[in-house]
Scaffold this motif. Structure first.
Motif, PDB file in Angstrom:
ATOM      1  N   THR A 165       0.672  -1.191   0.215  1.00 17.47           N
ATOM      2  CA  THR A 165      -0.009  -0.145  -0.160  1.00 17.47           C
ATOM      3  C   THR A 165       1.016   1.314   0.079  1.00 17.47           C
ATOM      4  OG1 THR A 165      -0.082  -0.200   2.484  1.00 17.47           O
ATOM      5  CG2 THR A 165      -1.751  -1.211   1.151  1.00 17.47           C
ATOM      6  N   GLN A 166       1.999   1.202   0.644  1.00 22.16           N
ATOM      7  CA  GLN A 166       2.911   2.640   0.677  1.00 22.16           C
ATOM      8  C   GLN A 166       3.352   2.796  -0.508  1.00 22.16           C
ATOM      9  OE1 GLN A 166       6.005   2.056   3.601  1.00 22.16           O
ATOM     10  NE2 GLN A 166       7.183   3.815   2.981  1.00 22.16           N
ATOM     11  N   ARG A 167       3.764   1.630  -1.072  1.00 20.47           N
ATOM     12  CA  ARG A 167       4.476   1.875  -2.669  1.00 20.47           C
ATOM     13  C   ARG A 167       3.522   1.972  -3.397  1.00 20.47           C
ATOM     14  NH1 ARG A 167       9.507  -2.108  -4.018  1.00 20.47           N
ATOM     15  NH2 ARG A 167      10.616  -1.985  -2.042  1.00 20.47           N
ATOM     16  N   ALA A 168       2.161   1.806  -3.493  1.00 19.61           N
ATOM     17  CA  ALA A 168       1.331   2.021  -4.543  1.00 19.61           C
ATOM     18  C   ALA A 168       0.894   3.343  -4.442  1.00 19.61           C
ATOM     19  CB  ALA A 168      -0.166   0.958  -4.130  1.00 19.61           C
ATOM     20  N   LEU A 169       0.845   4.190  -3.129  1.00 15.55           N
ATOM     21  CA  LEU A 169       0.442   5.340  -2.986  1.00 15.55           C
ATOM     22  C   LEU A 169       1.798   6.284  -3.472  1.00 15.55           C
ATOM     23  CD1 LEU A 169      -1.757   7.025  -1.978  1.00 15.55           C
ATOM     24  CD2 LEU A 169      -0.590   7.136   0.348  1.00 15.55           C
ATOM     25  N   GLU A 170       2.612   5.992  -3.417  1.00 12.58           N
ATOM     26  CA  GLU A 170       4.077   6.565  -4.165  1.00 12.58           C
ATOM     27  C   GLU A 170       3.860   6.392  -5.526  1.00 12.58           C
ATOM     28  OE1 GLU A 170       7.444   4.972  -2.206  1.00 12.58           O
ATOM     29  OE2 GLU A 170       6.872   5.856  -0.244  1.00 12.58           O
ATOM     30  N   LEU A 171       3.679   5.313  -6.165  1.00 11.39           N
ATOM     31  CA  LEU A 171       3.651   5.163  -7.601  1.00 11.39           C
ATOM     32  C   LEU A 171       2.810   5.861  -8.190  1.00 11.39           C
ATOM     33  CD1 LEU A 171       4.459   3.312 -10.023  1.00 11.39           C
ATOM     34  CD2 LEU A 171       2.173   1.849  -9.372  1.00 11.39           C
ATOM     35  N   LEU A 172       1.301   5.942  -7.549  1.00  9.94           N
ATOM     36  CA  LEU A 172       0.339   6.499  -8.222  1.00  9.94           C
ATOM     37  C   LEU A 172       0.525   8.216  -8.229  1.00  9.94           C
ATOM     38  CD1 LEU A 172      -2.821   4.967  -6.683  1.00  9.94           C
ATOM     39  CD2 LEU A 172      -1.782   4.606  -8.810  1.00  9.94           C
ATOM     40  N   HIS A 173       1.293   8.649  -7.194  1.00 12.64           N
ATOM     41  CA  HIS A 173       1.629  10.019  -7.020  1.00 12.64           C
ATOM     42  C   HIS A 173       2.726  10.433  -8.087  1.00 12.64           C
ATOM     43  CE1 HIS A 173      -1.184  11.764  -4.242  1.00 12.64           C
ATOM     44  NE2 HIS A 173      -0.836  10.751  -3.287  1.00 12.64           N
ATOM     45  N   ASN A 174       3.776   9.484  -8.237  1.00  9.72           N
ATOM     46  CA  ASN A 174       4.773   9.560  -9.026  1.00  9.72           C
ATOM     47  C   ASN A 174       4.548   9.509 -10.558  1.00  9.72           C
ATOM     48  OD1 ASN A 174       6.804   9.867  -6.995  1.00  9.72           O
ATOM     49  ND2 ASN A 174       7.265   7.958  -6.725  1.00  9.72           N
ATOM     50  N   CYS A 175       3.586   8.690 -10.668  1.00 11.27           N
ATOM     51  CA  CYS A 175       3.105   8.646 -12.168  1.00 11.27           C
ATOM     52  C   CYS A 175       2.261   9.783 -12.587  1.00 11.27           C
ATOM     53  CB  CYS A 175       2.147   7.282 -12.277  1.00 11.27           C
ATOM     54  SG  CYS A 175       2.971   5.794 -12.282  1.00 11.27           S
ATOM     55  N   VAL A 176       1.621  10.497 -11.932  1.00  9.80           N
ATOM     56  CA  VAL A 176       1.115  11.664 -12.315  1.00  9.80           C
ATOM     57  C   VAL A 176       2.076  12.775 -12.407  1.00  9.80           C
ATOM     58  CG1 VAL A 176      -0.373  13.498 -11.653  1.00  9.80           C
ATOM     59  CG2 VAL A 176      -0.942  11.081 -10.833  1.00  9.80           C
ATOM     60  N   GLN A 177       3.150  12.680 -11.942  1.00  7.06           N
ATOM     61  CA  GLN A 177       4.202  13.864 -12.067  1.00  7.06           C
ATOM     62  C   GLN A 177       5.130  13.301 -13.428  1.00  7.06           C
ATOM     63  OE1 GLN A 177       4.439  16.626 -10.412  1.00  7.06           O
ATOM     64  NE2 GLN A 177       2.576  15.785  -9.370  1.00  7.06           N
ATOM     65  N   GLU A 178       5.313  12.178 -13.396  1.00  8.66           N
ATOM     66  CA  GLU A 178       6.114  11.799 -14.686  1.00  8.66           C
ATOM     67  C   GLU A 178       5.507  11.853 -15.934  1.00  8.66           C
ATOM     68  OE1 GLU A 178       8.799   8.103 -12.217  1.00  8.66           O
ATOM     69  OE2 GLU A 178       6.990   7.728 -13.811  1.00  8.66           O
ATOM     70  N   LEU A 179       4.081  11.761 -15.978  1.00 11.96           N
ATOM     71  CA  LEU A 179       3.580  12.198 -17.183  1.00 11.96           C
ATOM     72  C   LEU A 179       3.557  13.685 -17.532  1.00 11.96           C
ATOM     73  CD1 LEU A 179       0.224  10.007 -16.836  1.00 11.96           C
ATOM     74  CD2 LEU A 179       2.126   9.621 -18.271  1.00 11.96           C
ATOM     75  N   ARG A 180       3.635  14.439 -16.239  1.00  9.13           N
ATOM     76  CA  ARG A 180       3.782  15.743 -16.744  1.00  9.13           C
ATOM     77  C   ARG A 180       5.279  16.148 -17.303  1.00  9.13           C
ATOM     78  NH1 ARG A 180       0.624  18.092 -11.261  1.00  9.13           N
ATOM     79  NH2 ARG A 180      -1.385  17.505 -11.793  1.00  9.13           N
ATOM     80  N   LEU A 181       6.252  15.366 -16.503  1.00 13.20           N
ATOM     81  CA  LEU A 181       7.880  15.636 -16.907  1.00 13.20           C
ATOM     82  C   LEU A 181       8.014  15.312 -18.510  1.00 13.20           C
ATOM     83  CD1 LEU A 181       9.537  14.622 -13.714  1.00 13.20           C
ATOM     84  CD2 LEU A 181       9.272  16.958 -14.695  1.00 13.20           C
ATOM     85  N   LEU A 182       7.335  14.260 -18.762  1.00  7.82           N
ATOM     86  CA  LEU A 182       7.543  13.492 -20.046  1.00  7.82           C
ATOM     87  C   LEU A 182       6.600  14.162 -21.141  1.00  7.82           C
ATOM     88  CD1 LEU A 182       8.045   9.821 -19.226  1.00  7.82           C
ATOM     89  CD2 LEU A 182       9.637  11.647 -19.811  1.00  7.82           C
ATOM     90  N   GLU A 183       5.607  15.231 -20.585  1.00 11.72           N
ATOM     91  CA  GLU A 183       4.761  15.987 -21.664  1.00 11.72           C
ATOM     92  C   GLU A 183       4.160  14.922 -22.257  1.00 11.72           C
ATOM     93  OE1 GLU A 183       6.890  18.786 -23.800  1.00 11.72           O
ATOM     94  OE2 GLU A 183       7.496  20.067 -21.980  1.00 11.72           O
ATOM     95  N   VAL A 184       3.474  13.922 -21.704  1.00 12.15           N
ATOM     96  CA  VAL A 184       2.760  12.848 -22.471  1.00 12.15           C
ATOM     97  C   VAL A 184       1.348  13.235 -22.383  1.00 12.15           C
ATOM     98  CG1 VAL A 184       1.678  10.347 -22.137  1.00 12.15           C
ATOM     99  CG2 VAL A 184       4.346  11.109 -21.749  1.00 12.15           C
ATOM    100  N   TYR A 185       0.583  13.123 -23.472  1.00 15.63           N
ATOM    101  CA  TYR A 185      -0.809  13.380 -23.827  1.00 15.63           C
ATOM    102  C   TYR A 185      -1.767  12.479 -23.093  1.00 15.63           C
ATOM    103  CZ  TYR A 185      -5.210  14.479 -25.872  1.00 15.63           C
ATOM    104  OH  TYR A 185      -6.718  14.787 -25.933  1.00 15.63           O
ATOM    105  N   VAL A 186      -2.261  13.079 -22.362  1.00 13.32           N
ATOM    106  CA  VAL A 186      -3.526  12.161 -21.476  1.00 13.32           C
ATOM    107  C   VAL A 186      -4.885  12.811 -21.610  1.00 13.32           C
ATOM    108  CG1 VAL A 186      -3.992  10.626 -19.679  1.00 13.32           C
ATOM    109  CG2 VAL A 186      -1.812  11.530 -20.018  1.00 13.32           C
ATOM    110  N   VAL A 187      -5.726  11.934 -22.240  1.00  9.30           N
ATOM    111  CA  VAL A 187      -7.346  12.496 -22.284  1.00  9.30           C
ATOM    112  C   VAL A 187      -7.596  12.886 -20.852  1.00  9.30           C
ATOM    113  CG1 VAL A 187      -9.608  11.923 -22.752  1.00  9.30           C
ATOM    114  CG2 VAL A 187      -7.587  10.970 -24.071  1.00  9.30           C
ATOM    115  N   GLN A 188      -8.276  14.122 -20.915  1.00  9.49           N
ATOM    116  CA  GLN A 188      -8.786  14.668 -19.503  1.00  9.49           C
ATOM    117  C   GLN A 188      -9.712  13.627 -18.859  1.00  9.49           C
ATOM    118  OE1 GLN A 188     -10.985  18.234 -19.801  1.00  9.49           O
ATOM    119  NE2 GLN A 188     -10.694  19.037 -17.713  1.00  9.49           N
TER     120      GLN A 188
END
Length: 1239
Positions: A327-350
């Protein structure tokens, strides 16, 4: 073949190291079951390179038939399909058969292994007793084994060839052979595994070091390192397998961060493709083969890679029984994925990312629920509550996005967006098709309608709130409550939102979150306006109008809301803290202590918090009147403590109101608990007003100790009932200021305080009226207080110096505090005269009025026998009048008193300037009287004409002065001695009455002749020379001088010079036996210098006849211890007194009347010094005191019979005639012969 290589074994828990079997397959098949079962039974120690700790592992093997296709090709890094060991099985026992077929088959087998570089092989020769019996002409078995070893094994015959004897039998030989075979098989398999694994790790490191080269692919490297993780998982080393995935995770994360910093890798371009699927994590399979193939072919998106990587980490953590780390790793993963998508400027449907996070949170929670029971989940809800909260936030975001959180129904645009989001989820996975509570079904249902969304959102929100409350995280629970309040406000339900907003506001205020307080108050104001809660809405509007976090337009809007309501009934009371802030209050006069009817002004400085000017109809402060500090005597010191000496006060009568107090606070500070209102409490004696005790009392304890949850506060709109509007009565004691315009910022308001009655006035409450709105401050702190006093006239008398000296004119200051009385012309001060200190008349005496600083006025003094009247100049009330008079303290005729008394408050006391005492000195029959004068004051004096006279005319005695100087100076704290010799013709009386007289004057006197004052001291002397004491030391008979070590005679003569007086006779308690009246004396011979040794008795009791010239002689023996002129030993004489009259005769009858030694050691020596006690001890230590009394007498003493006592004579009564005499002592004659040899 290639297709076979592309699809390796993937179910890692079923994978085992591959071992190929060639040769006789039927033979191997017969042994396979036993071999597969017994191989993993014994653990093996696995030692790895690079200093890694050894581990115990159980080796298993997957025995397969040997095929050339199984041998590795060049470039193939798959360890799971790699054959680690090759075994050739044979049970050949015939040489011809060996040569004909078996040997050729072995040669082909070995050539194939050498062709592919496989060097790990083993030949197993199975020996069977049954074949030996069938073929009697065969050679011994050892010849076949030797041929195999010679043909194939060469130098490694023992290592590569094993003989297995009848493995299917249960004989000891068979068991030993089988055990030895298993040990060798484990060893060879582990050696091959370690060698190939080390080679694989080296190749993997080499590949990782090439990551900076062009063309390097993370996906290829991922597959290589995952192969290593599969191997560790195959060996059930899950911790090592998890490390491999963690390293891959960290490596990929670092590349993403570098990309965000501008240092991007080319291979990251494949992960920057738009996200087309957002189905969430899949944790119900050991391996998600679909995503693994995407990674293997370089077609995976960022979410695919992260999802697959986390699914593998989750599987290993479950195997390690660490589900809460998932659970701890999952919460970190979900928050990090949101930030990584922004860093890589990946297009995601709203909304797509919200769907992915929501599904992933529920998938992790369902996976944890599948491996833990309900009790474990409840005990560890602190690990899962974060996922519940995150899922709630994402579902709320989806609801706002799809138009599900609004009073209106969703639009067509909202419906199209919902369809697009659900399409990106794809088909439901087979693992969850039959589950009614799968994340896929929940999300589809929640987005299907408004009612379904509200149901799921409220379920998740309340579940998260309950978990937070269960673990004590109330702040997080209130944060979810605030989110619920926003949801209800959007739904048009302010009643349900009010409670959540109130809880959040209290939390933010208590913790000091300024911006959050402002934002929540705006929401609260909107909620209260919808609910038509007028008073609460106005209170919140007042707080927002003075909040600096808002813009100027917003503040003016809320201020206008208040002003608009002020013109409408009914009257409403609001908190002053939201309207204005007190800065300081200044008293004029600064002391804040005035008399009745005097003028007292208070200047109040306030800071208006409103953004516009506000017209205040009246600003009033209620006063609390008390007689505690005021009254008949004004106490300025108390008022100074109230106004100028506190922590917020200054010495100029200014009271500062600190920031953050309930009075000065704004916004947050207004909701803080009230400050302590501390007062000094004194307990004084009603008789003399002396202080008995002092303490501190808190007067607002009822506000501090009440429950905060249910307490009512003006500053909390929903905390309870507000105070009623204050009716300002014209007859009440209040401070008022009317028609005031308060500008934004600092303002000054002047009040005139009422001073009609004496007492203490304390400001309790402040109220400002703006139309129908009253801004009230119910408690003012620090305490603001002033005092009005009505004082009676007081007279204080004090000397100008520290002490008054007797016999010298000195000035005394008279201070009159008029109080409320007005001194008129003709008023006089009357003082009672005393004989000890008369007031001296002076031609020039004036008085000064201090308070008005008037000129000096002449005083008229009239004296009678008992009263001295002093006329006073006119003086207004509450002023001080001072003047000085000259007084003279007479020297008291009584002897000196040790007490030091002063002249204070009009009570005349005396302190003499000196002590006097007289001593009698004797030298044989010559007598002297010495008078000592000690100056105990701080002034130096001249002493002149000292005279000593005898006051009894009948005594014919002459006092001859031996004083050379007629005048001398006596300095401070020093003494002077005067001496007279006594000469007489007739016997002296037992008591002499003398008078000493002299003249004295201060050294500082201008005219010493006129300044001299007489001084007289009378005394009497009662003890005179009574017993002359004489001692003689006689040498031994036949010798002219004493010698050391020889006994000499000591004769002591005690003579009574005169008969004792009646008083002395009573003290000596004489007895009369056979007509002769006698008294008892005790003598004691003491040698302090240890020159003499008293032989025999050293003390005794003698009976002295009560008659003039009576003499008693005592003889004893002494021995000189040293040669030379030795001083006589000391002789002491004491009065020997019985304990009581009733025991005198009984005690004396037991002791002889003649000279004898003291018969016991229990006689108490009264008033003897330490030296005398030491002498007695010295005498007794030499054995000179012996008890000669009977045993019956000692027993009576032990039973507590009364004992006699000793009393020393007064100085001068005993004169030692032999004082200072010495006797010559010669050394003893030495008759020894000394032989001296001279060479």
């Amino acid at each position: 073949m290639e297709a076979h290589e592309e699809k390796p074994i993937i179910y890692t828990m079923e994978n085992k190291p591959i071992v190929t079997c060639a040769g006789d397959q039927s033979l191997f098949t017969s042994l396979y079951t036993s071999l597969a079962q017994q191989l993993p039974r014994e653990p093996m120690e696995w030692r790895r390179s690079y200093g890694r700790a050894p581990k115990m592992i159980h080796l298993e093997a997957n025995f397969v038939q040997f095929k050339e296709e199984l041998l590795p090709k060049d470039g193939n890094r798959a360890l799971l399909t790699f054959p680690f060991l090759h075994i050739y099985w044979t049970d050949c026992c015939d040489t011809e058969m060996y040569k004909a077929s078996v040997k050729d088959d072995m040669l082909r087998w070995q050539s194939t292994l050498r062709l592919h570089g496989s060097v790990d092989w083993l030949i197993v020769v199975v020996e069977s007793e049954a074949k030996k019996k069938n073929k009697t002409n065969i050679l011994p078995r050892t010849s076949i084994v030797d041929k195999i070893r010679n043909d194939f094994c060469n130098k490694q015959s023992d290592r590569s060839c094993v003989v297995l004897s009848d493995p299917l039998k249960e004989s000891s030989r068979s068991q030993d052979s089988w055990s030895s075979f298993l040990t060798k098989l484990r060893t060879l398999l582990l050696m091959s595994f370690t060698k190939n694994l080390g080679r694989f790790e080296d190749d993997m490191r080499t590949l990782r070091e090439k990551r900076t080269e062009p063309g390097w692919s993370f996906c290829d490297y991922f597959m290589v390192q995952e192969e290593l993780a599969f191997v560790f998982e195959m060996l059930q080393q899950f911790e090592d397998a998890l490390v491999q995935y963690d390293e891959l995770d960290a490596l990929f994360t670092q590349y993403v961060l570098n990309f965000g910093a501008g240092d991007g890798a080319n291979w990251l371009g494949s992960f920057c493709a738009p996200v087309k699927r957002w189905s969430g994590l899949l944790l119900r399979r050991p391996i998600d083969m679909e995503k693994r193939e995407l990674i293997q072919h370089g077609e995976a998106s960022l979410l695919d890679l992260r999802s697959y990587l986390f699914s593998r980490q989750c599987t290993l953590l479950i195997f390690l029984q660490r589900p809460w780390e998932v659970t701890q790793r999952a919460l970190e993963l979900l928050h990090n994925c949101v930030q990584e998508l922004r860093l890589l400027e990946v297009y995601v449907v709203q909304g797509a990312l919200d769907c992915w996070v929501f599904l992933s949170c529920l998938e992790v929670l369902h996976r944890i629920e599948g491996c833990c029971d309900r009790a474990q989940l409840e005990a560890n809800c602190s690990h899962t509550v974060g996922l519940w909260t995150y899922a709630t936030e994402k579902l709320k975001s989806l609801g706002y996005l799809c138009g599900l959180v609004a009073e209106k129904v969703p639009t067509s645009e909202d419906l199209n967006r919902t369809v697009d989001l659900l399409a990106g989820l794809g088909e439901e996975r087979p693992e969850t098709v039959n589950s009614l509570q799968s994340p896929y079904k929940k999300l589809n249902e929640a987005l299907s309608s408004v009612e379904a969304f509200e149901k799921h959102y409220l379920e998740l929100s309340h579940a998260a709130m309950e978990m937070y409350r269960a673990i004590g995280r109330m702040r997080s629970a209130r944060l979810i409550g605030k989110s619920l309040a926003e949801f209800y406000m959007k739904k048009g339900d302010p009643e349900r939102a009010e409670g959540f907003l109130d809880d959040s506001l209290r939390s933010y205020v208590a913790e000091g979150w300024s911006l959050q307080v402002t934002h929540t108050r705006k929401q609260m104001a909107e909620c209260q306006k919808l609910l038509q809660q007028t008073e609460d809405y106005l209170q919140t509007s007042a707080l927002l109008a003075g909040d600096a976090n808002l813009t100027e337009e917003e503040r003016k809007h809320f201020c206008q809301e208040i002003l608009t309501f002020a013109s409408q009934p009914p009257t409403v009371a609001l908190s002053m803290a939201a309207f204005a802030q007190l800065r300081e209050m200044q008293f004029s006069p600064p002391g804040a202590v005035v008399h009745v009817g005097a003028a007292l002004q208070l200047e109040l400085r306030v800071r208006c918090l409103m953004p516009v000017a506000v017209q205040v109809e009246q600003l009033a402060a209620t006063l609390h009147f008390s007689l505690e500090q005021g009254g008949a005597r004004g106490r300025a010191g108390s008022a100074q403590r109230r106004t100028g000496q506190g922590p917020q006060g200054h010495g100029d009568g200014v009271v500062l109101f600190p920031q953050g107090s309930p009075l000065a606070g704004v916004g947050m500070g207004a909701l803080l608990p009230p400050a302590l209102e501390l007062y000094e409490m004194q307990d004084r004696s009603p008789s003399d007003s002396s202080l008995n005790s002092t303490g501190v009392v808190c007067k607002n304890m009822h506000l501090l100790l009440r429950r905060h949850d249910s307490s009512a506060s003006l500053d909390t709109p929903t905390a309870g009932a507000l105070p009623a509007a204050i009716a300002v009565d014209d007859g009440a004691q209040m401070l008022r200021a009317r028609d005031i315009t308060l500008q934004p910022g600092d303002n000054s308001i002047l009040f005139t305080a009422p001073t009609g009655e004496p007492g203490s006035y304390t400001l309790r409450q402040l109220c400002g009226s703006v139309g129908r709105v009253q801004f009230v401050q119910s408690h003012i702190y620090p305490v603001v207080q002033y005092e009005v006093y009505s004082q009676e006239p007081q007279l204080t008398i004090e000397p100008l110096s520290d002490n008054l000296l007797a016999g010298i004119p000195q000035k005394v200051k008279f201070t009159i505090a008029t109080g409320h009385y007005s001194v008129k012309k003709g008023d006089a001060l009357q003082l009672s005269n005393t004989d000890s200190m008369p007031i001296l008349h002076s031609s020039c005496c004036s008085a000064t009025v201090l308070s008005k600083r008037m000129g000096e006025s002449a005083l008229s003094i009239q004296s009678s026998e008992k009263v001295t009247s002093i006329s006073l100049p006119p003086t207004p009330p509450y002023h001080t009048l001072e003047f000085q008079l000259e007084v003279l303290c007479h020297i008291p005729p009584t002897p000196f008193k040790p007490d030091i008394e002063r002249l204070t408050n009009g009570e005349v006391c005396h302190r003499p300037k000196s002590h006097s005492h007289a001593d009698t000195l004797c030298v044989l029959f010559l007598k002297y009287i010495q008078v000592c004068l000690q100056n105990v004051s701080d002034t130096n004096f001249h002493l002149a004409d000292p005279v000593l006279t005898e006051r009894q005319p009948a005594v014919s005695m002459e006092l001859l002065s031996l004083n050379v100087k007629t005048q001398q100076t006596v300095c401070s704290q020093q003494s002077v001695f005067c001496l007279w010799e006594m000469r007489w013709a007739k016997p002296l009386p037992l008591c002499l009455q003398c008078a000493f007289s002299a003249s004295f004057a201060p050294v500082s006197a201008s005219d010493a002749r006129t300044a001299f004052r007489p001084y007289r001291y009378e005394f009497q002397k009662t003890h005179f020379f009574c017993f002359p004491l004489k001692a003689e030391i006689l040498p031994p008979s036949g010798d002219q001088h004493c010698r050391t070590g020889a006994l000499c005679g000591l004769e002591v003569s005690i003579t009574r010079q005169a008969e004792p007086s009646e008083t002395e006779g009573e003290e000596e308690e004489s007895t009369e036996i056979e007509g002769l009246r006698t008294t008892k004396l005790m003598y004691e011979v003491v040698d302090n210098s240890s020159n003499w040794a008293v032989c025999g008795k050293s003390s005794g009791v003698v009976s002295m006849p009560v008659a003039a010239s009576a003499t008693h002689r005592v003889q004893m023996e002494v021995m000189p211890l040293f040669a030379g002129h030795l001083p006589f030993p000391n002789i002491k004489v004491f009065k020997y007194l019985p304990h009581s009259a009733s025991h005198v005769l009984t005690s004396l009858s037991l002791w002889p009347l003649t000279d004898s030694c003291l018969e016991n050691d229990t006689i108490s020596l009264l008033d003897k010094g330490l030296d005398d006690q030491g002498d007695t001890a010295s005498i007794r230590s030499r054995g000179s005191v012996h008890s000669v009394g009977s045993g019956e007498q000692q027993r009576e003493q032990q039973r507590g019979l009364p004992m006699p006592r000793l009393e020393p004579f007064s100085p001068g009564q005993v004169f030692y005639l032999s004082q200072g005499r010495q006797v010559l002592v010669l050394p003893v004659t030495d008759d020894h012969v000394m032989e001296v040899n001279v060479t």
